[in-house]
Structures are given as C-alpha cells and as structure tokens.
Design an enzyme around this catalytic site. Structure first.
Site, PDB file in Angstrom:
ATOM      1  N   HIS A  99       0.806  -1.218   0.000  1.00 56.88           N
ATOM      2  CA  HIS A  99       0.000   0.000   0.000  1.00 56.88           C
ATOM      3  C   HIS A  99       0.839   1.268   0.000  1.00 56.88           C
ATOM      4  O   HIS A  99       0.281   2.362   0.013  1.00 56.88           O
ATOM      5  CB  HIS A  99      -0.899   0.007   1.232  1.00 56.88           C
ATOM      6  CG  HIS A  99      -0.115  -0.017   2.521  1.00 56.88           C
ATOM      7  ND1 HIS A  99       0.305  -1.197   3.080  1.00 56.88           N
ATOM      8  CD2 HIS A  99       0.334   0.984   3.319  1.00 56.88           C
ATOM      9  CE1 HIS A  99       0.983  -0.912   4.199  1.00 56.88           C
ATOM     10  NE2 HIS A  99       1.003   0.388   4.359  1.00 56.88           N
ATOM     11  N   ASP A 239      -1.416  -4.692  -3.278  1.00 56.01           N
ATOM     12  CA  ASP A 239      -1.056  -6.021  -3.775  1.00 56.01           C
ATOM     13  C   ASP A 239      -2.178  -7.031  -3.597  1.00 56.01           C
ATOM     14  O   ASP A 239      -1.974  -8.228  -3.809  1.00 56.01           O
ATOM     15  CB  ASP A 239       0.247  -6.516  -3.141  1.00 56.01           C
ATOM     16  CG  ASP A 239       0.145  -6.716  -1.637  1.00 56.01           C
ATOM     17  OD1 ASP A 239      -0.623  -5.982  -0.999  1.00 56.01           O
ATOM     18  OD2 ASP A 239       0.855  -7.588  -1.103  1.00 56.01           O
ATOM     19  N   ARG A 242      -5.344  -7.545   1.130  1.00 57.85           N
ATOM     20  CA  ARG A 242      -6.193  -6.981   2.190  1.00 57.85           C
ATOM     21  C   ARG A 242      -7.476  -6.446   1.593  1.00 57.85           C
ATOM     22  O   ARG A 242      -7.480  -5.961   0.459  1.00 57.85           O
ATOM     23  CB  ARG A 242      -5.480  -5.811   2.889  1.00 57.85           C
ATOM     24  CG  ARG A 242      -4.580  -6.206   4.026  1.00 57.85           C
ATOM     25  CD  ARG A 242      -4.216  -4.995   4.859  1.00 57.85           C
ATOM     26  NE  ARG A 242      -3.499  -3.971   4.133  1.00 57.85           N
ATOM     27  CZ  ARG A 242      -3.630  -2.671   4.351  1.00 57.85           C
ATOM     28  NH1 ARG A 242      -4.492  -2.220   5.250  1.00 57.85           N
ATOM     29  NH2 ARG A 242      -2.929  -1.806   3.654  1.00 57.85           N
TER      30      ARG A 242
END
Length: 443
Positions: A99, A239, A242
C-alpha cells in the site's frame, strides 16, 4: 546499502535510492542459497519499478542455479497459490511495496509452504548474504512463464460456493492496485451488480493511495455506495491481500468485526476448530468465537506471525484488524477474493445488514505516534498503568487489561511509529483513556 530496508515482514524502501536492481539481484542469489531452491515462483505488482526489479531478481536467481517461474502481474495471494499449490516450487517472491506510495518498491519472500521469510525466520540471513556478496558460481537456471489466474480462481471456488450469492449491488474500489485482475474474472460468475472504481492497475496511483486503512482513501467508495444505494462497498490494497468492507450508509466495518462474521460461518461448517485473531482485536472476537463453539487463539500482529500461529494451531481462520484474513484451506495464507466471496455468501444466506454488525465495546481504532525511543516509551506506559491490571502481555509491545478496558502499545515493524489501540466497555471511558494515553505518547 541501507540495511533498514530488511524489515520484519519484507524488504521495502524507496526506489532506486534504497531498493534497486543491484539489491534485487543479490537477494535473488541469497534466497536460492537460503532455501536451497531449484525453482522459485516470482510475481510482481503494477509499480513502475517492478519490471526492472523483476529482471534483476530473475538474473540473480538464475545465476545461482535455480529456475524462475514467472507468473507475471498478480496479487500476493495469487503468488502464494503458485508457490504452495505446485510441489516443484521451492520458494516464492512477490515484488511489491503493498500500500506504500508509488516511489516505493519491495520484495516479499516466502518458503514453499508460503510461511514468510521475515525477522527471526531468515530475513537476517538474507540481509547478511547480500552484504557479504560472496556467492559461488553455478550452472545458470532458466525462466519459464506460467499463467496462474484460472487455477487460482478454481481453488477459490472449491472453498466457497458462489451459487449461494444473491444479486447484491456492490461498489468496489481497487485503487489501481492488483486486485482488479482476479476481480474482473470473478465478476463474470457473480449475479451481483458491480459499481467499479479504479480497477485498472496503474503504478502512478492517479486516484488515491491503495491503502484502505486510511479514511481519506475510502472517500470515493463511500460516495459510490451512497449514490448507487449499494448493499456493500469493498476496498482493496495495492497487492490485493487486504480488503475492507463499507456498509450501506458509508461506514467502514472494522477488521475484527469481519473476523467474527467469517468465524461464525466457518465454525458452523467446522465445529470446535481454532480461530486466530491479532492482539489488538476487540474482546468481542474471543467471546463470539467461543459462543460459536470455537477455540480462540491470540497472535502478534503481522502476516509472518499470523501464518506461523495458524499453522501451529491448525486453525481454519485468522483475522487481523488491518484487513488481512487467513484460511487453513488456503495454505494458512491470505486471500482477499476468498474473504469477499465468503462475506457475500453470509450476506446472502443470513440476509445480513452490515450496519447491524457492530461490537458491544468501544474501540479507538489504531492511532499512530512518532516516537524517538519506542522501547522507552512502552516501558513508561507499562510503569504508569500496571497497577491494578488483571493481565499484562508482552506478546507484541505491551497490552494491559483491566476489568472494563484495555490498552495496547506496540512498535510498528514497517514505519517509525508507536501504535496505540484501546477498548472500553463504555464510550466515555474509552475517550477518557484515549486522550490520557495519547497525551503521554505525544510528550
């Protein structure tokens, strides 16, 4: 070389001043030595630096005598799947800074069972080999390409029955991260109406940072949910490991509440099994897990620790406040796609309204403080609040529990912060203690 790029969970820094092709090449050689790998699966995110880091990493791996399985642009869970699902892969590397802002690059390192190579589990050895740069010659390995998307989707569909999903209306914000790749494929099989936001990968992040933990990055998703009268909103990180849910009124759902929803679903199907939760989650998590007939086990925060606890306890689910959710049926690794689909099944079967899913306790959420001497400040907090405590844990920083409230202060493993989490049985007590301890941490 700035050795601080070798962190507890991964290798991460600003490209190219801190992490660059030279370091990636040496890491490639080092991981072959460390894991004794013959074949390593390598995936990458959409960052501008990722192709260059891939080329250098692949040169290092092959120079040390191992083969590279290039799975291309993918999410971290897709890389996890490619690493663990195919016996010939001895290790895995995801090229990502998750992030972080666009100027960052990074490498996540995994063993063949997708347990993390991190602090205390190999990262120091990798770092030292990179520093020494004393690698032996070997017969050069080769690079082969492999498309993992369809096998990954097949695996997800074996775990969750998407036929149970109703025709919900969902707004989804990928933040120009990697989750758009599997989502576009999964959308074809769902009866849901999708309001898509920023699904195309773009390493410049032209709309907002792909970090759903920060409220400012949820602004567009909240608007889309309310404007389109959606049943739910879902945000993903860079990525794609989450995710965070938003209710029909635009309010974010805490990660620990999501853990409870998923735990209840899985415990109905697997009575008596173990659920792992992180140390900053609400008291509600172990209480609800035990009510549902499960066994609750606490873990340190972070994917390397959560995965290790999952494997040790043979758990069916692990949940973190940050939006990482781990599955025993998925190699004890994260899958945001699996999380999304399980949540949609529960909404459909149980006709859940997300606004009703709240804790009886009052939680501050995570509050960060930039502190020069983290350990000294943690000790100061413990000295001040230890008297009268019913339990003090040093599993992760310090957590001090009382009858009607608890506090957790722990050092960040990725940033120069102390992180405060606090919960109380009343809103008034939570706010009083939050302000009191915030003042202490700010001095």
């Amino acid at each position: 070389m700035n050795t601080k790029i070798f962190k507890a969970y991964d290798i991460r820094g600003i490209y190219p001043s801190e992490i660059n092709e030279d370091i990636a090449y040496k890491v490639g050689r080092a991981i072959v030595v460390f894991t004794k790998a013959k074949k390593i699966a390598v995936g990458r995110d959409m960052r501008v630096s990722s192709p260059e880091l891939f080329d250098a990493l692949a040169r290092g791996i092959t120079a040390q005598g191992a083969d590279v399985v290039d799975i291309g642009m993918c999410t971290t869970p897709m890389l996890d799947f490619a690493t663990a699902n195919y016996e010939e892969n001895d290790a895995g590397i995801m090229i990502t800074a998750s992030h972080n802002p666009k100027e960052y690059g990074g490498l996540k390192l995994f063993n063949s069972d997708v347990s993390s190579i991190g602090g205390g589990s190999g990262m120091e050895e990798i770092r030292d080999m990179v520093l020494r740069n004393n690698f032996s010659n070997a017969i050069c390995g080769k690079i082969e390409k492999f498309d993992v998307l369809e096998p990954y989707i097949k695996k997800i569909y074996e775990i969750v029955d998407i036929k149970k999903i109703a025709d919900l209306k969902i707004a989804i914000d990928v933040g120009n991260g990697m989750a758009g790749i599997p989502l576009k494929r999964i959308f074809k099989d769902l009866p849901c109406k999708i309001i898509p936001l920023y699904l195309d990968p773009d390493g410049d992040f032209p709309n907002h940072q792909p970090n759903p933990s920060e409220e400012k990055n949820l602004k567009d998703l909240k608007k889309a949910v309310i404007k389109n009268r959606c049943d739910l909103g879902i945000a993903f990180d860079g990525d794609g490991d989450r995710c965070k849910f938003i209710d029909e009124k635009g309010n974010p759902l805490r990660g620990d509440i999501t853990t409870i929803i998923l735990a209840k679903k899985l415990l109905k199907e697997n009575p008596g099994r173990t659920i792992v939760y992180d140390i900053i989650s609400s008291w509600s998590v172990p209480e609800e897990v035990e009510k549902a007939g499960g066994r609750a086990v606490v873990s340190r925060v972070g994917h390397s620790f959560m995965k290790a606890t999952m494997k040790k306890e043979n758990a069916i689910l692990g949940g973190e406040m940050s939006g990482h959710f781990y599955y025993g049926s998925f190699f004890s690794a994260e899958s945001s796609m699996l999380t999304m689909l399980m949540f949609l099944v529960e909404m459909s079967v149980e006709t859940l309204h997300v606004t009703s899913l709240q804790s009886q306790y009052h939680h501050t959420g995570e509050i960060n403080f930039e502190v020069a001497d983290k350990e000294a400040k943690i000790q100061q907090v413990e000295e001040k609040y230890s008297e009268g405590a019913k339990d003090i844990s040093h599993l992760d920083g310090v957590k001090i529990e009382f009858e009607d409230w608890w506090l957790s202060v722990r050092p960040s493993n990725t940033e120069p912060f102390l992180r405060l989490n606090l919960e109380a049985k009343t809103k008034e007590l939570m706010e009083e203690k939050r302000d009191e301890i915030s003042k202490l941490l700010s001095v």
